[in-house]
Scaffold this motif. Structure first.
Motif, PDB file in Angstrom:
ATOM      1  N   GLY A   1       8.282  -2.057   7.118  1.00  0.00           N
ATOM      2  CA  GLY A   1       6.593  -2.731   7.431  1.00  0.00           C
ATOM      3  C   GLY A   1       7.258  -1.637   5.466  1.00  0.00           C
ATOM      4  N   THR A   2       5.859  -1.163   4.920  1.00  0.00           N
ATOM      5  CA  THR A   2       5.940  -0.452   3.685  1.00  0.00           C
ATOM      6  C   THR A   2       6.494   0.775   3.902  1.00  0.00           C
TER       7      THR A   2
ATOM      8  N   SER B   1       3.821   2.606   4.098  1.00  0.00           N
ATOM      9  CA  SER B   1       2.740   3.020   5.875  1.00  0.00           C
ATOM     10  C   SER B   1       3.415   3.917   6.365  1.00  0.00           C
ATOM     11  N   LEU B   2       4.904   4.020   6.116  1.00  0.00           N
ATOM     12  CA  LEU B   2       5.683   5.017   6.735  1.00  0.00           C
ATOM     13  C   LEU B   2       5.126   6.148   6.798  1.00  0.00           C
ATOM     14  N   VAL B   3       4.993   6.612   5.886  1.00  0.00           N
ATOM     15  CA  VAL B   3       3.806   7.892   4.782  1.00  0.00           C
ATOM     16  C   VAL B   3       2.910   8.235   5.751  1.00  0.00           C
TER      17      VAL B   3
ATOM     18  N   GLN C   1       7.298  -4.684  17.843  1.00  0.00           N
ATOM     19  CA  GLN C   1       5.662  -4.494  17.710  1.00  0.00           C
ATOM     20  C   GLN C   1       6.075  -4.283  16.357  1.00  0.00           C
ATOM     21  N   PRO C   2       4.823  -4.488  15.237  1.00  0.00           N
ATOM     22  CA  PRO C   2       4.788  -3.299  13.491  1.00  0.00           C
ATOM     23  C   PRO C   2       4.693  -2.051  14.506  1.00  0.00           C
TER      24      PRO C   2
ATOM     25  N   GLY D   1      15.598   6.639   3.064  1.00  0.00           N
ATOM     26  CA  GLY D   1      15.949   5.225   2.793  1.00  0.00           C
ATOM     27  C   GLY D   1      16.064   3.973   3.916  1.00  0.00           C
ATOM     28  N   LEU D   2      15.518   3.361   3.125  1.00  0.00           N
ATOM     29  CA  LEU D   2      16.086   1.100   3.610  1.00  0.00           C
ATOM     30  C   LEU D   2      18.124   0.931   2.973  1.00  0.00           C
ATOM     31  N   PRO D   3      18.521  -0.117   4.111  1.00  0.00           N
ATOM     32  CA  PRO D   3      17.897  -0.019   4.948  1.00  0.00           C
ATOM     33  C   PRO D   3      18.054   1.426   5.736  1.00  0.00           C
TER      34      PRO D   3
END
Length: 424
Positions: free
Chosen positions: A45-46, A49-51, A125-126, A320-322
């Motif tokens: 997700g974003t 949202s992780l925060v 799932q999310p 960070g991402l990925p």
């Protein structure tokens, strides 16, 4: 005492090599036994949202810890007469490989062989949905725990209160289980039977003087019906109109008249109530213990999944991402080696600064689970950051790695400074 640490480091080539160096050093120095800790790839997700999930998982972690404490303590309290069997009732059944799900898995083995339960918590799932599933599951367990233990504790308290009446000395305990109908003169308009507590050294004096303590005492009407360490309970029959005078004279001679009225219906009611409570407690014991065993296991398994989620979320926020990190479970061989093990981690990962530091999930098992539960202490799980000291920056020193672009100018994501410890 066994202890386990779960560390997370970036999955790039440099850090994978660092992990290999860590494995080599810890193995040669006999500091710890290390294994990979598998965490599935979730839908990230974003970062926003992780925060939010980071904060929510922290609260859920604390809630799960508190719930497991209460459940373990409830098992100890329910098994009051069989505390030696507590360990075999505090297990994490299932959650491992399919062929092992029917086996009884101790808590340490579950942690060391942890596998994500895809059927119960689908990784596709999310993350928000997975966390919500865990939260609802634990909330339902807590609701059921409150109602079941409240009913059992009320029953247990009422039973203890009745049993306490049968304890103590002759001055305080109930007499309904000591006396019988034959000990009293009943339904007489003129006569009454009193119960008198006589100190043991005064037995002879009582036998010689009780008939003369007052007028109208029935001769040879005394009988010893019960004894304890301090004295004996005697009956005496006299006319009703001299009760007060007899009590006064008895007190002067250090004899105590125990107030008691023989009511056959009331005595029968007390005995039936005691029998009913004993029966109800026996009937509730089995179902409650089975429920505690099953749901303690469910709560513990959910808690370890929450720990895995926290490692995942914090690793993504830090690196960070990925998504690219490796989690490893470390089991220090000796308690005295933990300081040296931390020094090795600090040295191996010194190239990471404090923002991108390796996250450490320290899972410490304090003794045998059952032994710890009786203290009461069951399992210690600590979640805190591993923050190696960065190398000094200078002309020849390494440059500080930049923050991932997605995290620029965002608030920092603090990790707890102190371990969060579960002592069940």
């Amino acid at each position: 005492m066994s202890e386990f640490w779960l560390i997370s480091a970036p999955g790039d080539k440099e850090n994978l090599q660092a992990l290999e160096r860590m494995n080599t050093v810890t193995s040669k120095s006999n500091l710890s036994y290390n294994t990979k800790f598998s965490i599935p790839d979730f839908k990230v997700g974003t970062l926003d949202s992780l925060v939010g999930l980071s904060d929510e998982l922290g609260k859920l972690d604390t809630f799960a810890e508190s719930l497991i404490k209460r459940m373990a303590q409830s098992v100890v309290e329910v098994m009051e007469d069989s505390k030696g069997k507590v360990p075999e009732n505090l297990l994490a059944n299932g959650g491992l490989k399919e062929k092992l799900k029917c086996l009884k898995i101790d808590l340490t083995s579950f942690v060391t062989h942890f596998e994500w339960d895809m059927a119960k918590y689908p990784a596709k799932q999310p993350l928000v949905s997975v966390v919500d599933t865990l939260a609802k599951q634990l909330a339902q367990i807590e609701t059921d725990l409150k109602s079941r233990t409240a009913a059992y504790n009320t029953l247990k308290t009422n039973l203890e209160n009745l049993e306490k009446k049968s304890m103590g000395n002759l001055f305080t305990r109930t007499l309904s289980d000591i006396v019988s109908k034959e000990d009293f003169v009943l339904d007489s308009e003129y006569l009454v039977t009193l119960l008198v507590i006589v100190p043991k050294p005064s037995y002879a004096q009582w036998q010689k003087t009780y008939e003369s303590l007052s007028d109208m005492v029935v001769p040879r009407s005394t009988k010893l019906i019960a004894e304890d360490n301090e004295g004996g309970l005697f009956t005496v029959t006299l006319f009703r109109k001299v009760i007060d005078d007899f009590k006064t004279k008895a007190k002067e001679n250090k004899f105590t008249v125990r107030e008691f009225y023989y009511d056959e219906k009331e005595i029968k009611r007390e005995r039936e109530e005691l029998s009913r409570l004993l029966s109800d407690k026996k009937q509730q014991y089995g179902p409650l213990l089975r429920w505690l065993k099953v749901n303690f296991s469910e709560a513990f398994i959910a808690w370890i999944h929450i720990k895995a989620l926290r490692v995942f979320v914090e690793s993504v926020l830090r690196y960070g991402l990925p998504v690219n990190f490796q989690a490893v479970l470390l089991q220090p061989h000796k308690k005295s080696s933990t300081k040296r093990l931390r020094e090795v981690l600090n040295s191996v990962f010194r190239h990471l600064d404090q923002v991108a530091a390796a996250s450490v999930l320290d899972v410490g098992v304090c003794g045998h689970p059952g032994t710890a539960a009786r203290q009461p202490r069951l399992l210690s799980l600590r979640l805190f950051p591993h923050r190696p000291q960065p190398a000094r920056l200078g002309a020849a020193g390494p440059t500080r790695p930049s923050r991932p672009r997605g995290l620029r100018r965002r608030r920092s994501f603090p990790r707890p400074r102190n371990p969060t410890e579960l002592r069940v």
